[in-house]
Design a protein around this motif. Structure first.
Motif, PDB file in Angstrom:
ATOM      1  N   SER A  44      -5.986   7.972  28.167  1.00  0.00           N
ATOM      2  CA  SER A  44      -6.972   8.871  27.558  1.00  0.00           C
ATOM      3  C   SER A  44      -6.437   9.447  26.257  1.00  0.00           C
ATOM      4  O   SER A  44      -7.179   9.608  25.282  1.00  0.00           O
ATOM      5  N   THR A  45      -5.167   9.760  26.228  1.00  0.00           N
ATOM      6  CA  THR A  45      -4.572  10.304  25.008  1.00  0.00           C
ATOM      7  C   THR A  45      -4.707   9.309  23.863  1.00  0.00           C
ATOM      8  O   THR A  45      -5.111   9.665  22.755  1.00  0.00           O
ATOM      9  N   GLY A 405      -6.260  11.548  37.162  1.00  0.00           N
ATOM     10  CA  GLY A 405      -5.720  11.170  38.460  1.00  0.00           C
ATOM     11  C   GLY A 405      -4.765  12.213  38.994  1.00  0.00           C
ATOM     12  O   GLY A 405      -4.689  12.461  40.209  1.00  0.00           O
TER      13      GLY A 405
HETATM   14  N1  LIG Z   1      -3.999  18.826  26.438  1.00  0.00           N
HETATM   15  C1  LIG Z   1      -2.848  18.468  27.032  1.00  0.00           C
HETATM   16  N2  LIG Z   1      -1.782  19.298  27.002  1.00  0.00           N
HETATM   17  C2  LIG Z   1      -0.610  18.937  27.575  1.00  0.00           C
HETATM   18  N3  LIG Z   1      -0.394  17.776  28.224  1.00  0.00           N
HETATM   19  C3  LIG Z   1      -1.427  16.908  28.291  1.00  0.00           C
HETATM   20  C4  LIG Z   1      -2.700  17.208  27.707  1.00  0.00           C
HETATM   21  N4  LIG Z   1      -3.537  16.161  27.937  1.00  0.00           N
HETATM   22  C5  LIG Z   1      -2.818  15.250  28.627  1.00  0.00           C
HETATM   23  N5  LIG Z   1      -1.551  15.699  28.850  1.00  0.00           N
HETATM   24  C6  LIG Z   1      -0.478  14.967  29.542  1.00  0.00           C
HETATM   25  O1  LIG Z   1      -0.262  13.734  28.901  1.00  0.00           O
HETATM   26  C7  LIG Z   1      -0.021  12.704  29.841  1.00  0.00           C
HETATM   27  C8  LIG Z   1      -0.993  11.557  29.621  1.00  0.00           C
HETATM   28  O2  LIG Z   1      -2.309  11.995  29.937  1.00  0.00           O
HETATM   29  P1  LIG Z   1      -3.592  11.066  29.801  1.00  0.00           P
HETATM   30  O3  LIG Z   1      -4.756  11.920  30.084  1.00  0.00           O
HETATM   31  O4  LIG Z   1      -3.535  10.350  28.500  1.00  0.00           O
HETATM   32  O5  LIG Z   1      -3.367  10.026  30.988  1.00  0.00           O
HETATM   33  P2  LIG Z   1      -4.292   8.834  31.491  1.00  0.00           P
HETATM   34  O6  LIG Z   1      -3.523   7.587  31.298  1.00  0.00           O
HETATM   35  O7  LIG Z   1      -5.627   8.923  30.889  1.00  0.00           O
HETATM   36  O8  LIG Z   1      -4.356   9.158  33.067  1.00  0.00           O
HETATM   37  P3  LIG Z   1      -5.584   9.064  34.107  1.00  0.00           P
HETATM   38  O9  LIG Z   1      -5.667   7.646  34.537  1.00  0.00           O
HETATM   39  O10 LIG Z   1      -5.122   9.908  35.249  1.00  0.00           O
HETATM   40  O11 LIG Z   1      -6.803   9.579  33.449  1.00  0.00           O
HETATM   41  C9  LIG Z   1      -0.152  13.345  31.214  1.00  0.00           C
HETATM   42  O12 LIG Z   1       1.135  13.577  31.720  1.00  0.00           O
HETATM   43  C10 LIG Z   1      -0.861  14.646  30.959  1.00  0.00           C
HETATM   44  O13 LIG Z   1      -0.406  15.642  31.852  1.00  0.00           O
END
Ligand SMILES: Nc1ncnc2c1ncn2[C@@H]1O[C@H](COP(=O)(O)OP(=O)(O)OP(=O)(O)O)[C@@H](O)[C@H]1O
Ligand SMILES: [Mg+2]
Lengths: 514, 370
Positions: A44-45, A405
């Motif tokens: 997502s990031t 998740g």
């Molecule tokens: N606004 C924020 N502030 C601090 N940490 C964040 C923020 N958004 C995401 N994170 C952290 O960055 C990391 C990556 O998050 P991300 O949402 O990109 O994961 P993802 O691959 O989309 O996971 P999922 O499959 O669970 O959605 C995670 O450890 C999350 O806790």
């Protein structure tokens, strides 16, 4: 030449979480490009960076071979990128067409040209096979349709590249197929789609190319035709994952919860549960099967005490529970994993520790004489973070900063850290990665093995078939079929009952409705 | 895992620093705009602006005025913080102030007021009356679904008019026609902490109130429940927290603070008696204080310190120059806009630098989090 390219993207959130660390992504025009990886891998990031919501600390973005910087979503939209979020961002009281055109309205002088807006939305929805009525307010639509509105919104702004962040997590199997039809029609008309999902069969079905992420890094990019579910899973997790759960033989003689003649009427006055009789015994998992909206969620909410009932009795641990408060029911040993973690399972603005203790504010271990024992609360959180491998900076981080998740893991950890007597579960693994799905299934099964009575509802039939001892099919708030789970029970058999095409007789059901 | 607490603390300080810088930047921008406004409206703009910025510390007496404002802003800021944290938008502090002041007045002017009980009893009566007055919109919301903004605003009018009416008719006054009551007996007036200023016992109450509210919110289960309700009431219900009870009790507690403020007005050195419209709109300025302080009780007095300074500066500027005190409205409006919007330093940087340097070295702290 690649359409969109991300090179060496790095992103560290304030607070020090490294979410992306040298990520590379190459999107070819006209493809469906899946991005997969565990919860918190940084998918997502990365998408938020492509869409201009987050700014990378390092790396470059190339669009059509030219370097671009998106300071905000507006700039990304102008460059032809659209995104549908994991958690939607529609205005619930606005109508469908208003939501679609909001911010880029067709104007008639300074007034919104309503007729043209409706016509344009209708035209778009037909062209891309995203059927939705433009007039009703968005809040009246089921999630599947809300998602179409989100997609239309992006297309209305002439998106060439459409980012879908876990679109299938909220959909029923039927809706997933409809979404895939739409995606194929998008690609046929020259659009490019970036698609995130945790369910590998979906990824294999819809994508042309797959990029795998792990712990903030890209592990590799593969052609979908060259991988199997197994090899992909191994690439994602770094080990073999099997989604089979072994269940122990348990003593299922004691009836823990029973519901008799349950009727529930919703706010609009329609009967959603129409005379339900059901027993759940210690040591068994009963699966509630049904197309979403046939009374499963309402049944669970009624038992949990979150929804008032029109008629009937609810007995938990031999006590008449119908008039008990949520807290009193929890005191009888009830635990519950709600369907929508953001809306009812968590307070995203509060810390992980506070969320983990929220259901135990009468417990002397954490609260004495009305005072919080902060040390104990923190220790509790630290223990659960470790035990449930929740990816978070620490107990005092706000839940809102966790990946989807990992939020789910917080809910599961809170509800299952102590052995419940009665466990209500709705969509336990929505948006949860493979490893975590396996872990959550294991945890629910463990609770069962240790004697919990479990009532499980899920849109995912394979989940129901993998976990349940018995299955009951709900159609329009009534039980239309019941089965003892055996290896030869198939999704197809269940399907005919779920759609109301056939009904078992009382005699046929009897054996499975003890 | 052992280094997590350190990171926790570091990140908390970072947040506090960021928020503080944001508020200060908002203040600076607001002052700049105000200066421009003064420049165009005043015959002697520099003198006026100097007054605004320095008048509160020009004499011991004006320092007293400033601190008195800070004390009162702190209490109203706390009262609003409490309801805001529970996500209730009760606007009732003003009404509670008047009702509390009335209660304190009846005690002070009774035979008891002339005894040692004048102060403690006056405060208690005021807080009780305020609590009841805060409870009303709460229970109306819980039982009847009445919107708390509307009902609390209505109650404000009722309280103001009731006070008006009682001062004119019922309460003893030095001569017919004046709009104040008799002076309270000395035993019912807060002693001054610094002679010949308005700094009185209220300062101590404000400090105690800050600590009590902070403790209640962050160290008691009531406070945790209140914050959980504020973040997500549906989740609170699901967890077994009685959300309506929490809402009503938050409004009631906030009402007690409003009542306390009422007693601090009339029993303080400033008045020592009840006058109609004594409060002068100060109660509502607690909204600004609470918003800028992000409803954090420990930040409330700090914000009040700054805001009280501006408030006094504006009033003294009004008296000493040709610029009206209303200019301060410009300052507050801009500060609220900036602080409550998502404005950040990134935004300011971009204003001044259209092509910001993108690529910076990965943050060093990142390594520690892994
Ligand atoms: N606004 C924020 N502030 C601090 N940490 C964040 C923020 N958004 C995401 N994170 C952290 O960055 C990391 C990556 O998050 P991300 O949402 O990109 O994961 P993802 O691959 O989309 O996971 P999922 O499959 O669970 O959605 C995670 O450890 C999350 O806790
Ligand atoms: Mg995600």
């Amino acid at each position: 030449m690649a359409l969109l390219e991300a090179i060496g993207i790095g992103k560290t959130y304030p607070g020090g979480v490294v979410a992306n660390d040298g990520v590379n992504l190459v999107i070819e025009p006209g493809e469906v490009h899946a991005v997969v990886g565990e919860n918190g891998a940084g998918k997502s990031t990365l998408m938020k960076i492509l869409f201009g919501i987050e700014q990378p600390n390092a790396g470059r973005l190339l669009l059509d071979g030219r370097e671009v910087h998106f300071a905000n979503p507006r700039e990304a939209i102008d460059a032809g990128i659209g995104m549908v979020f994991q958690h939607f961002s529609l205005v619930p009281t606005f109508s469908v067409y208003e939501n679609v055109v909001l911010g880029s309205e067709p104007r008639n002088g300074i007034r919104l040209d309503r007729q043209r807006a409706i016509a344009e939305v209708q035209e778009l929805s037909e062209r891309f096979r995203l059927k939705v009525d433009p007039l009703p307010p968005v809040r009246a639509l089921p999630v599947g349709q809300q998602q179409r509105v989100e997609i239309l919104k992006a297309l209305y702004r002439n998106a060439r590249i459409l980012i879908l962040d876990e679109p299938t997590a909220v959909l029923a199997p039927q809706e997933v197929q409809e979404l895939f039809v739409a995606i194929r029609s998008l690609v046929a008309q020259g659009k490019t789609v970036i698609f995130i999902a945790h369910k590998l069969p979906e990824v294999l079905e819809i994508s042309n190319t797959i990029t795998v992420m792990r712990q903030g890094k890209t592990v590799g990019q593969v052609k979908t035709s060259e991988v199997t579910e197994k090899s992909l899973a191994a690439m994602m997790v770094g080990r073999e994952v099997s989604l089979r759960v072994e269940r122990k033989q348990t003593d299922q003689s004691e009836c823990v919860a029973s519901v008799e003649g349950l009727r529930v009427v919703n706010a609009r006055g329609t009967e959603v549960v129409a005379g339900l009789d059901l027993n759940v015994h210690a040591g068994e998992i009963v699966g509630l099967v049904g197309v979403e909206g046939n009374g499963q969620a309402e049944t669970l909410e009624a038992i949990a005490g979150l929804r008032s009932i029109a008629e009937g009795t609810i007995t938990i641990a031999n006590e008449n529970a119908a008039s008990l408060s949520v807290l009193e029911r929890r005191g009888l040993g009830l635990a519950s994993i709600p369907e929508d973690r953001i809306a009812e399972g968590l307070a995203t603005g509060s810390s992980v520790a506070e969320n983990l203790v929220a259901t135990r504010l009468n417990d002397r271990r954490y609260v004495r004489n009305g005072l919080l024992d902060l040390k104990a609360i923190k220790a509790h959180a630290t223990k659960l973070i470790e035990q449930f491998s929740i990816r978070v900076g620490g107990p005092s981080y706000a839940v809102g900063t966790l990946s989807g998740g990992n939020m789910q893991k917080v809910v599961v950890a809170r509800e299952l850290c102590e052995q419940p007597k009665l466990l209500l579960v709705n969509q336990p693994t929505r948006g949860v990665d493979l490893g975590a799905t396996q872990f959550i299934w294991r945890t629910i099964t463990d609770a069962r093995d240790k004697g919990a009575a479990v009532l499980l509802s899920s849109a995912d039939l394979s989940e129901l078939l993998a976990l349940s001892d018995r299955l009951v099919v709900l159609y329009r708030g009534k039980i239309v079929a019941a089965f003892v789970n055996t290896p030869d029970l198939t999704p197809e058999t269940l399907g005919t009952y779920m759609l109301g095409l056939s009904t078992q007789t009382a005699d046929e059901m009897k054996a499975a409705l003890k | 895992m052992s280094n997590i607490p350190a990171i926790d603390r570091a990140s908390r300080w970072k947040t506090i620093r960021r928020e503080t810088l944001r508020a200060l930047a908002a203040l600076a921008i607001a002052l700049l705009v105000t200066f421009i406004v003064v420049l165009f409206t005043s015959k002697a703009p520099f003198e006026a602006f100097t007054q605004l910025l320095t008048a509160p510390v020009s004499r011991v007496r004006t320092v007293g005025l400033w601190i008195d404002d800070v004390v009162k802003l702190t209490i109203t800021g706390l009262a609003f913080s409490l309801v805001f944290q529970a996500r209730q938008f009760s606007m009732g502090v003003q009404g509670q102030v008047y009702i509390g002041a009335l209660a304190a007045t009846y005690v002070a002017l009774s035979p008891l007021g002339a005894t040692w009980a004048g102060i403690p009893l006056g405060i208690t009566a005021a807080m009780l009356a305020g609590a009841v007055y805060g409870f009303l919109p709460g229970i109306a919301k819980a039982k009847l679904g009445a919107n708390e903004i509307v009902s609390s605003l209505m109650l404000n009018y009722i309280a103001i008019e009731l006070c008006n009416f009682l001062v004119r008719t019922n309460l003893p006054k030095p001569q017919a026609g004046v709009l104040t009551t008799n002076d309270f007996p000395d035993s019912a007036v807060f002693p001054a902490l610094v002679a010949n200023t308005r700094i009185d016992l209220g300062l101590i109450f404000a400090l105690v109130a800050v600590v009590v509210v902070w403790f209640a919110l962050y160290r008691t289960s009531w406070g945790l429940k209140l914050r959980l309700v504020g973040h997500n009431a549906r989740f609170a219900e699901y967890s077994g927290i009685k959300a309506t009870f929490i809402m009503v009790s938050a409004m009631t507690a906030s009402g007690a603070l409003g009542g306390l403020l009422g007693s601090m007005f009339v029993q303080g050195q400033t008045y020592g008696k009840l006058t109609v419209l004594f409060e002068g709109g100060l109660a509502f300025e607690g909204i600004l204080v609470a918003i800028v302080a992000r409803s954090r009780p420990l930040a409330v007095p700090v914000v009040a310190l700054f805001y009280g300074y501006l408030r006094q500066g504006a009033q003294l500027m009004n008296i000493r120059t040709d610029v009206p005190a209303e200019v301060i409205g410009v300052v507050t409006a801009i500060i609220i806009l900036l602080v409550s919007s998502s404005f950040s330093f990134g935004f300011i940087k971009k204003l001044f630098n259209r092509d910001p340097a993108r690529v910076s070295a990965p943050v060093a702290a990142g390594g520690a989090a892994k």
